[in-house]
Scaffold this active site. Sequence first.
Site, short mmCIF file in Angstrom:
data_model
loop_
_atom_site.label_atom_id
_atom_site.label_comp_id
_atom_site.label_asym_id
_atom_site.label_seq_id
_atom_site.Cartn_x
_atom_site.Cartn_y
_atom_site.Cartn_z
N SER A 125 -17.70 12.62 13.74
CA SER A 125 -19.07 12.16 13.87
C SER A 125 -19.45 12.09 15.35
CB SER A 125 -19.23 10.81 13.15
OG SER A 125 -20.60 10.51 12.94
N GLU A 222 -20.40 20.41 10.72
CA GLU A 222 -20.86 19.51 9.67
C GLU A 222 -21.84 18.54 10.30
OE1 GLU A 222 -19.90 15.97 9.05
OE2 GLU A 222 -18.98 15.79 11.03
N HIS A 287 -18.42 14.14 6.74
CA HIS A 287 -18.88 12.88 6.15
C HIS A 287 -18.90 12.99 4.62
CE1 HIS A 287 -20.42 12.66 10.27
NE2 HIS A 287 -20.52 11.36 10.12
#
Length: 317
Positions: A125, A222, A287
């Site tokens: 992230s 992602e 995620h």
Amino acid sequence: MTPKSPHATVVPLTRAARLRPGARIAVVAPSGPIPEERLRAGLDVLRGWDLDPVVAPHVLDTHSTLGYLAGADRARARDLTEAWCDPSVSAVICARGGYGVQRMVDLVDWAAIRAAGPKAFVGYSDVTALHEAFAVRAGLATLHGPMVAAATFLSDPDTQESLRATLFEPETVRTLGLGTARTLVPGRAHGVTLGGCVSLLAADLATPHARPSARGGLLLLEDVGEEPYRLDRILTQLLRSGWLDGVAGVGLGSWEECGPYEDVRAVLVDRLGGLGVPVVEELGFGHSATALTVPLGVPGVLDAGAGTLTLDVPALR
């Protein structure tokens, strides 16, 4: 530092040693604040693996005025530097993502990091910006994997096992991918892994720790919470900047809270399909409900037909 060539190729990075039972692992919070009960639960998982987790001094801090940050920028950077430079610490794992790495990454003592040498580093992230900094400023491979206080790590056994096996038995997880993986653009490609949250990669452009390009790399992408038009804008920025020129292949993970997947997929096909390289979707990292641990800075083969990423060498030595 050596001036960056606009045509530099992504190269293999220095891998850390695998962990042994009893290894000390430091937990840091480079981004957002941590719910203490989730931190405790994550530490219990690590102790169940016969690890000795230690929590950096400012992990449970909250910034005095900006509540989305886990304490002051310099304190978060100091925690990472000191944990890395502690010879008793074998690995560093982030507590959670959120936002904040962009504010602290240039405050880390990268000369000291380089001098201390390789250790396993885990996160994803917002931590994407740190993965890039470790690659560019220290030449170190890292692990795009779950964080100690993340809901997926606490709830999903497959996510936990992927990280545990990577840390202790990396030769057993040389081939990565879930049954969800599908071909977006066919083909096989060899290169060195890099990537993470695509929005963070775009935000990194032209910063001191940004790579000049993804040329020759297997780019793993992602994101979370980015609507299709925003993903279009992010990918278009990477295309317009030339950052994607010469990329060897693209592996796609999860796109949670980015809207209906058919709309996201249409953007991915439109923006990435013209690169002329293999692209595989839903590889199983990011995620998602199950988040595989994927090494960054390690050579391997992306097989879009088989839906796999196979590493030439284990993630850790």
